[in-house]
Design a protein around this motif. Structure first.
Motif, PDB file in Angstrom:
ATOM      1  N   SER A 217      24.542 -10.099 -19.828  1.00  0.00           N
ATOM      2  CA  SER A 217      24.834  -8.692 -20.115  1.00  0.00           C
ATOM      3  C   SER A 217      26.343  -8.471 -20.157  1.00  0.00           C
ATOM      4  O   SER A 217      27.057  -8.731 -19.192  1.00  0.00           O
ATOM      5  N   LEU A 218      26.807  -8.010 -21.292  1.00  0.00           N
ATOM      6  CA  LEU A 218      28.220  -7.686 -21.499  1.00  0.00           C
ATOM      7  C   LEU A 218      28.429  -6.245 -21.070  1.00  0.00           C
ATOM      8  O   LEU A 218      27.832  -5.329 -21.626  1.00  0.00           O
ATOM      9  N   HIS A 219      29.235  -6.049 -20.054  1.00  0.00           N
ATOM     10  CA  HIS A 219      29.441  -4.708 -19.527  1.00  0.00           C
ATOM     11  C   HIS A 219      30.839  -4.205 -19.844  1.00  0.00           C
ATOM     12  O   HIS A 219      31.754  -4.985 -20.111  1.00  0.00           O
ATOM     13  N   ASN A 220      30.988  -2.897 -19.802  1.00  0.00           N
ATOM     14  CA  ASN A 220      32.265  -2.248 -20.062  1.00  0.00           C
ATOM     15  C   ASN A 220      33.279  -2.679 -19.012  1.00  0.00           C
ATOM     16  O   ASN A 220      33.012  -2.601 -17.822  1.00  0.00           O
ATOM     17  N   ARG A 221      34.441  -3.106 -19.437  1.00  0.00           N
ATOM     18  CA  ARG A 221      35.459  -3.605 -18.525  1.00  0.00           C
ATOM     19  C   ARG A 221      36.407  -2.511 -18.042  1.00  0.00           C
ATOM     20  O   ARG A 221      37.424  -2.808 -17.453  1.00  0.00           O
ATOM     21  N   ALA A 222      36.084  -1.244 -18.276  1.00  0.00           N
ATOM     22  CA  ALA A 222      36.936  -0.150 -17.810  1.00  0.00           C
ATOM     23  C   ALA A 222      36.932  -0.113 -16.283  1.00  0.00           C
ATOM     24  O   ALA A 222      35.947  -0.444 -15.642  1.00  0.00           O
ATOM     25  N   ALA A 223      38.055   0.286 -15.713  1.00  0.00           N
ATOM     26  CA  ALA A 223      38.157   0.386 -14.253  1.00  0.00           C
ATOM     27  C   ALA A 223      38.638   1.787 -13.882  1.00  0.00           C
ATOM     28  O   ALA A 223      39.487   2.359 -14.559  1.00  0.00           O
ATOM     29  N   MET A 224      38.068   2.322 -12.819  1.00  0.00           N
ATOM     30  CA  MET A 224      38.469   3.644 -12.338  1.00  0.00           C
ATOM     31  C   MET A 224      39.169   3.507 -10.994  1.00  0.00           C
ATOM     32  O   MET A 224      38.692   2.806 -10.105  1.00  0.00           O
ATOM     33  N   PHE A 225      40.303   4.189 -10.872  1.00  0.00           N
ATOM     34  CA  PHE A 225      41.032   4.272  -9.621  1.00  0.00           C
ATOM     35  C   PHE A 225      41.359   5.744  -9.399  1.00  0.00           C
ATOM     36  O   PHE A 225      42.262   6.279 -10.019  1.00  0.00           O
ATOM     37  N   GLY A 226      40.588   6.377  -8.532  1.00  0.00           N
ATOM     38  CA  GLY A 226      40.757   7.817  -8.337  1.00  0.00           C
ATOM     39  C   GLY A 226      40.397   8.536  -9.612  1.00  0.00           C
ATOM     40  O   GLY A 226      39.299   8.398 -10.135  1.00  0.00           O
ATOM     41  N   GLU A 227      41.341   9.291 -10.140  1.00  0.00           N
ATOM     42  CA  GLU A 227      41.104  10.028 -11.384  1.00  0.00           C
ATOM     43  C   GLU A 227      41.568   9.271 -12.618  1.00  0.00           C
ATOM     44  O   GLU A 227      41.378   9.734 -13.736  1.00  0.00           O
TER      45      GLU A 227
ATOM     46  N   ILE B 259      41.508   6.233 -15.342  1.00  0.00           N
ATOM     47  CA  ILE B 259      40.598   5.271 -15.946  1.00  0.00           C
ATOM     48  C   ILE B 259      41.435   4.338 -16.821  1.00  0.00           C
ATOM     49  O   ILE B 259      42.169   4.794 -17.694  1.00  0.00           O
ATOM     50  N   PHE B 260      41.318   3.048 -16.551  1.00  0.00           N
ATOM     51  CA  PHE B 260      42.017   2.050 -17.340  1.00  0.00           C
ATOM     52  C   PHE B 260      41.002   1.352 -18.230  1.00  0.00           C
ATOM     53  O   PHE B 260      40.004   0.839 -17.756  1.00  0.00           O
ATOM     54  N   THR B 261      41.275   1.359 -19.526  1.00  0.00           N
ATOM     55  CA  THR B 261      40.393   0.671 -20.458  1.00  0.00           C
ATOM     56  C   THR B 261      41.187  -0.419 -21.168  1.00  0.00           C
ATOM     57  O   THR B 261      42.356  -0.223 -21.502  1.00  0.00           O
ATOM     58  N   PRO B 262      40.574  -1.555 -21.407  1.00  0.00           N
ATOM     59  CA  PRO B 262      41.264  -2.646 -22.090  1.00  0.00           C
ATOM     60  C   PRO B 262      41.537  -2.292 -23.547  1.00  0.00           C
ATOM     61  O   PRO B 262      40.873  -1.432 -24.132  1.00  0.00           O
ATOM     62  N   SER B 263      42.489  -2.981 -24.129  1.00  0.00           N
ATOM     63  CA  SER B 263      42.823  -2.759 -25.532  1.00  0.00           C
ATOM     64  C   SER B 263      41.669  -3.215 -26.425  1.00  0.00           C
ATOM     65  O   SER B 263      40.794  -3.968 -26.015  1.00  0.00           O
ATOM     66  N   GLU B 264      41.712  -2.752 -27.665  1.00  0.00           N
ATOM     67  CA  GLU B 264      40.679  -3.137 -28.627  1.00  0.00           C
ATOM     68  C   GLU B 264      40.691  -4.644 -28.871  1.00  0.00           C
ATOM     69  O   GLU B 264      39.637  -5.267 -28.988  1.00  0.00           O
ATOM     70  N   ASP B 265      41.891  -5.236 -28.920  1.00  0.00           N
ATOM     71  CA  ASP B 265      41.988  -6.688 -29.103  1.00  0.00           C
ATOM     72  C   ASP B 265      41.346  -7.432 -27.929  1.00  0.00           C
ATOM     73  O   ASP B 265      40.663  -8.429 -28.124  1.00  0.00           O
ATOM     74  N   TYR B 266      41.590  -6.935 -26.715  1.00  0.00           N
ATOM     75  CA  TYR B 266      40.995  -7.561 -25.536  1.00  0.00           C
ATOM     76  C   TYR B 266      39.469  -7.468 -25.607  1.00  0.00           C
ATOM     77  O   TYR B 266      38.777  -8.430 -25.313  1.00  0.00           O
ATOM     78  N   GLU B 267      38.960  -6.307 -25.998  1.00  0.00           N
ATOM     79  CA  GLU B 267      37.510  -6.119 -26.103  1.00  0.00           C
ATOM     80  C   GLU B 267      36.901  -7.075 -27.120  1.00  0.00           C
ATOM     81  O   GLU B 267      35.847  -7.661 -26.871  1.00  0.00           O
ATOM     82  N   LYS B 268      37.562  -7.246 -28.262  1.00  0.00           N
ATOM     83  CA  LYS B 268      37.062  -8.175 -29.281  1.00  0.00           C
ATOM     84  C   LYS B 268      37.053  -9.598 -28.755  1.00  0.00           C
ATOM     85  O   LYS B 268      36.094 -10.342 -28.951  1.00  0.00           O
ATOM     86  N   GLU B 269      38.138  -9.992 -28.069  1.00  0.00           N
ATOM     87  CA  GLU B 269      38.224 -11.339 -27.498  1.00  0.00           C
ATOM     88  C   GLU B 269      37.151 -11.540 -26.428  1.00  0.00           C
ATOM     89  O   GLU B 269      36.521 -12.593 -26.359  1.00  0.00           O
ATOM     90  N   TYR B 270      36.933 -10.520 -25.612  1.00  0.00           N
ATOM     91  CA  TYR B 270      35.909 -10.568 -24.564  1.00  0.00           C
ATOM     92  C   TYR B 270      34.522 -10.737 -25.189  1.00  0.00           C
ATOM     93  O   TYR B 270      33.729 -11.567 -24.748  1.00  0.00           O
ATOM     94  N   LEU B 271      34.240  -9.986 -26.245  1.00  0.00           N
ATOM     95  CA  LEU B 271      32.967 -10.117 -26.949  1.00  0.00           C
ATOM     96  C   LEU B 271      32.822 -11.507 -27.561  1.00  0.00           C
ATOM     97  O   LEU B 271      31.768 -12.134 -27.457  1.00  0.00           O
TER      98      LEU B 271
END
Length: 141
Positions: free
Chosen positions: A38-48, A50-62
Motif C-alpha cells: 500500500s502506497l500511502h501519502n507521505r505528507a507529515a503534520m506538525f501542529g498546524e 503540513i509538509f508535503t513532498p514535491s511532485e518530483d519526489y512523489e513520482k520517484e516514490y511511486l
C-alpha cells in the motif's frame, strides 16, 4: 482451508518473513496468494503545519514502489495463483477493503513495518487490521 490469502508487504524484514509464511500456507492449501503493498501519502503534520513532498519526489516514490511490486511479481511467477498488487491509500484501510473486495479468508501481516516512528504517531497497521478485519489475521513476529 483458505482459498484466498492476502499478505501485506512493505519490504521490511518482517514483511519478508510474513511473505515466506504466506507462500508456505498458500502452497499447502492450494490457495490464491495476493501480495499487497500500500502506497500511502507521505505528507507529515506538525501542529498546524503540513509538509508535503514535491511532485518530483512523489513520482520517484511511486516509481520505486512500482518497481518493488514488479520485482515481487517476477519472484512470485514460479508460484501458482500468486501475484503482487499495488494499492494506494492508508495501508490498513486499503488492505482491509481489498480483502473484502476479493473475498479473502486470511490476512497475513508482519507485526511492524518499515516505520516505527509512524507507528508511534498513527497507530500500527497490523493493530488496525486485527481490530477491523472480518476474517482471521495472522501476525508474524
Amino acid at each position: 482451508m483458505f482459498s484466498t490469502i492476502i499478505v501485506a508487504y512493505d519490504g521490511s524484514d518482517l514483511s519478508k518473513k510474513a511473505l515466506s509464511k504466506a507462500i508456505g500456507i498458500a502452497q499447502n492449501c492450494s490457495s490464491r496468494l495476493e501480495v499487497v503493498h500500500s502506497l500511502h501519502n507521505r505528507a507529515a503534520m506538525f501542529g498546524e503545519l503540513i509538509f508535503t513532498p514535491s511532485e518530483d519526489y512523489e513520482k520517484e516514490y511511486l516509481n520505486r514502489t512500482q518497481a518493488l511490486v514488479d520485482k515481487l511479481n517476477i519472484e512470485l511467477s514460479a508460484i501458482p495463483n500468486a501475484r503482487a498488487t499495488l494499492l494506494i491509500g492508508n495501508p490498513a484501510s486499503t488492505i482491509l477493503n481489498y480483502a473484502r473486495e476479493i473475498s479473502a479468508d486470511l490476512i497475513i501481516v508482519g507485526s511492524k513495518g518499515q516505520s516505527e516512528t509512524k507507528e508511534l504517531f498513527l497507530g500500527s497497521v497490523s493493530h488496525n487490521i486485527v481490530q477491523h478485519a472480518d476474517i482471521p489475521v495472522l501476525i508474524i513476529k
